[in-house]
Enzyme design. Structure first.
Site, PDB file in Angstrom:
ATOM      1  N   SER A 166     -71.395  39.548  37.167  1.00 51.17           N
ATOM      2  CA  SER A 166     -71.638  39.071  39.114  1.00 51.17           C
ATOM      3  C   SER A 166     -71.911  40.196  39.581  1.00 51.17           C
ATOM      4  CB  SER A 166     -70.206  38.897  39.476  1.00 51.17           C
ATOM      5  OG  SER A 166     -70.158  38.434  41.202  1.00 51.17           O
ATOM      6  N   TYR A 189     -61.437  40.290  40.732  1.00 53.01           N
ATOM      7  CA  TYR A 189     -62.125  39.533  40.454  1.00 53.01           C
ATOM      8  C   TYR A 189     -63.574  40.998  40.669  1.00 53.01           C
ATOM      9  CZ  TYR A 189     -66.160  37.072  39.678  1.00 53.01           C
ATOM     10  OH  TYR A 189     -67.512  36.077  39.826  1.00 53.01           O
TER      11      TYR A 189
HETATM   12  P1  NAD Z   1     -66.881  26.895  37.000  1.00 57.53           P
HETATM   13  O1  NAD Z   1     -65.939  26.850  37.834  1.00 57.53           O
HETATM   14  O2  NAD Z   1     -68.130  26.017  36.668  1.00 57.53           O
HETATM   15  O3  NAD Z   1     -66.972  27.810  35.859  1.00 57.53           O
HETATM   16  C1  NAD Z   1     -65.625  28.262  34.895  1.00 57.53           C
HETATM   17  C2  NAD Z   1     -65.253  27.888  33.898  1.00 57.53           C
HETATM   18  O4  NAD Z   1     -64.177  28.986  33.645  1.00 57.53           O
HETATM   19  C3  NAD Z   1     -64.608  26.990  34.094  1.00 57.53           C
HETATM   20  O5  NAD Z   1     -65.126  25.777  33.887  1.00 57.53           O
HETATM   21  C4  NAD Z   1     -63.327  26.768  33.372  1.00 57.53           C
HETATM   22  O6  NAD Z   1     -64.003  25.867  32.298  1.00 57.53           O
HETATM   23  C5  NAD Z   1     -63.305  28.274  32.658  1.00 57.53           C
HETATM   24  N1  NAD Z   1     -61.654  28.659  32.996  1.00 57.53           N
HETATM   25  C6  NAD Z   1     -61.515  29.489  33.939  1.00 57.53           C
HETATM   26  N2  NAD Z   1     -60.389  29.375  33.655  1.00 57.53           N
HETATM   27  C7  NAD Z   1     -59.682  29.380  32.362  1.00 57.53           C
HETATM   28  C8  NAD Z   1     -58.991  29.409  31.018  1.00 57.53           C
HETATM   29  N3  NAD Z   1     -57.704  30.131  31.449  1.00 57.53           N
HETATM   30  N4  NAD Z   1     -59.157  28.685  30.199  1.00 57.53           N
HETATM   31  C9  NAD Z   1     -60.056  28.695  29.075  1.00 57.53           C
HETATM   32  N5  NAD Z   1     -61.078  28.715  30.073  1.00 57.53           N
HETATM   33  C10 NAD Z   1     -61.580  29.327  31.785  1.00 57.53           C
HETATM   34  O7  NAD Z   1     -67.889  27.994  38.042  1.00 57.53           O
HETATM   35  P2  NAD Z   1     -68.833  29.126  37.520  1.00 57.53           P
HETATM   36  O8  NAD Z   1     -69.261  30.011  38.684  1.00 57.53           O
HETATM   37  O9  NAD Z   1     -70.351  28.609  36.952  1.00 57.53           O
HETATM   38  O10 NAD Z   1     -68.684  30.672  37.068  1.00 57.53           O
HETATM   39  C11 NAD Z   1     -69.391  30.688  35.282  1.00 57.53           C
HETATM   40  C12 NAD Z   1     -69.207  32.520  35.209  1.00 57.53           C
HETATM   41  O11 NAD Z   1     -69.995  32.719  36.198  1.00 57.53           O
HETATM   42  C13 NAD Z   1     -67.455  32.619  35.522  1.00 57.53           C
HETATM   43  O12 NAD Z   1     -67.464  34.267  34.910  1.00 57.53           O
HETATM   44  C14 NAD Z   1     -67.665  33.861  37.164  1.00 57.53           C
HETATM   45  O13 NAD Z   1     -67.151  34.569  37.154  1.00 57.53           O
HETATM   46  C15 NAD Z   1     -69.297  33.839  36.624  1.00 57.53           C
HETATM   47  N6  NAD Z   1     -70.406  33.641  38.268  1.00 57.53           N
HETATM   48  C16 NAD Z   1     -70.104  32.694  39.264  1.00 57.53           C
HETATM   49  C17 NAD Z   1     -70.717  33.399  40.740  1.00 57.53           C
HETATM   50  C18 NAD Z   1     -70.673  32.046  41.525  1.00 57.53           C
HETATM   51  O14 NAD Z   1     -71.454  32.517  42.649  1.00 57.53           O
HETATM   52  N7  NAD Z   1     -70.915  30.748  41.261  1.00 57.53           N
HETATM   53  C19 NAD Z   1     -71.030  34.280  41.088  1.00 57.53           C
HETATM   54  C20 NAD Z   1     -71.234  35.621  40.241  1.00 57.53           C
HETATM   55  C21 NAD Z   1     -70.848  35.869  38.803  1.00 57.53           C
END
Ligand code: NAD
Ligand code: MG
Length: 290
Positions: free
Chosen positions: A182, A195
């Site tokens: 991230s 985080y």
């Molecule tokens: P999202 O909520 O769509 O996806 C995150 C997924 O993590 C969830 O759908 C869930 O299935 C899974 N998850 C969470 N806890 C879990 C658990 N205990 N067991 C199994 N699965 C679990 O959101 P996203 O933004 O697509 O996130 C995906 C990745 O991207 C994450 O690692 C997040 O930190 C990273 N990220 C997101 C952003 C943003 O702005 N959205 C920015 C930087 C990094």
């Protein structure tokens, strides 16, 4: 893109609870459903995508399937609806989508999910450690609960290690692991300090895993997204924060999951990224990842 299609800067104030649902988001995110065009870059590849039900994971699943990959999707049991929607986009391409629900904060679940993915796909070539959780914080450091710290560290760091251990016997020369970092690893927000620390740790692990697995011909990289419009945001940020979400980037807006997926396609492709390992690809709207 016409002026009319230009994405707006922020989003309407809205609130969900974790883990967040796609159909409750306003506006709906773009996962590339109507835009991603594959050209056989990942023909025959079998990939396990954690958090593959929604957000970035869904966009990656759609892109991978259209590039010729079969995918296994891991997600929390309460996200079954989102997972089935992603699976239907994958199956529409004629590729396999294996559904592997389970809470990855338990080591035995990581092992079960990995085992089911390998069994249903007939092997494994790529692991995408994308599942992650954040929780914005108003309280002081002294009020951070053990439950919260456990959830963030176990989801973002422990699960990455447990899954990597579990799939390793099945990976081979030409395989790769892609972790999800991230912008928070580089520009940490105090409200997300636990985080942000896990994401810095993921960058560090990516370097060492690349060093350790390189001799086996396994590449390890990470993608570091900036602000991306996914269910994680309305589920974990204060509603009014979403009104300016992404506007502090040089490009002035949040990204869509569809804009992140091509970085994963590139890194997973043995032909295009065969000499790329131990690195982090930023998809941040212009914020620096160094
Ligand atoms: P999202 O909520 O769509 O996806 C995150 C997924 O993590 C969830 O759908 C869930 O299935 C899974 N998850 C969470 N806890 C879990 C658990 N205990 N067991 C199994 N699965 C679990 O959101 P996203 O933004 O697509 O996130 C995906 C990745 O991207 C994450 O690692 C997040 O930190 C990273 N990220 C997101 C952003 C943003 O702005 N959205 C920015 C930087 C990094
Ligand atoms: Mg989800």
């Amino acid at each position: 893109m016409s002026e009319q299609d230009e994405p707006t800067s922020g989003f309407p104030a809205q609130q969900q609870t974790l883990p967040g649902r796609t159909d409750a988001m306003d506006p709906p995110p773009d996962h590339g459903e109507h835009s991603y065009r594959g050209c056989g870059r990942l023909e025959g590849i079998r990939a396990l995508i954690t958090g593959g039900d929604s957000g970035i994971g869904r966009a990656v699943a759609i892109a991978f399937a259209r590039e010729g990959a079969d995918v296994a999707l891991s997600y929390l049991p309460e996200e079954q609806g989102d997972a089935e929607e992603t699976a239907s986009w994958v199956r529409e391409t004629g590729r396999t989508a294996a559904l592997c629900p389970g809470d990855l904060t338990e080591q035995h679940t990581c092992e079960e999910v990995a085992g089911k993915a390998v069994q249903e796909l007939g092997g494994l070539d790529v692991l995408i450690n994308n599942a992650g959780v954040q929780m914005a914080r108003d309280d002081g450091l002294e009020d951070m609960s053990v439950e919260r710290i456990d959830r963030v560290l176990k989801t973002n760091l422990y699960a990455l290690l447990w899954l990597t251990q579990a799939v390793l016997p099945h990976l081979h020369k030409g395989s790769s692991i892609i972790n999800v970092s991230s912008i928070q690893a580089y520009q940490p927000s105090t409200s997300l300090l636990d985080y942000a620390a896990t994401k810095a740790g993921i960058n560090n692990l990516t370097v060492n895993l690349a060093a350790e697995l390189g001799p086996k011909g396994i590449r390890v990289n990470a993608v570091a997204p900036g602000p991306i419009w996914t269910p994680l945001q309305p589920a974990t940020q204060r509603p009014e924060k979403l009104e300016s979400f992404g506007t502090d980037t040089p490009l002035g807006r949040a990204g869509q999951p569809a804009e992140v997926a091509p970085a994963f396609v590139y890194l997973a492709s043995p032909r295009e990224a065969g000499y790329v390992s131990g690195t982090v690809v930023g998809v941040t709207g212009g914020k620096p990842v160094f």
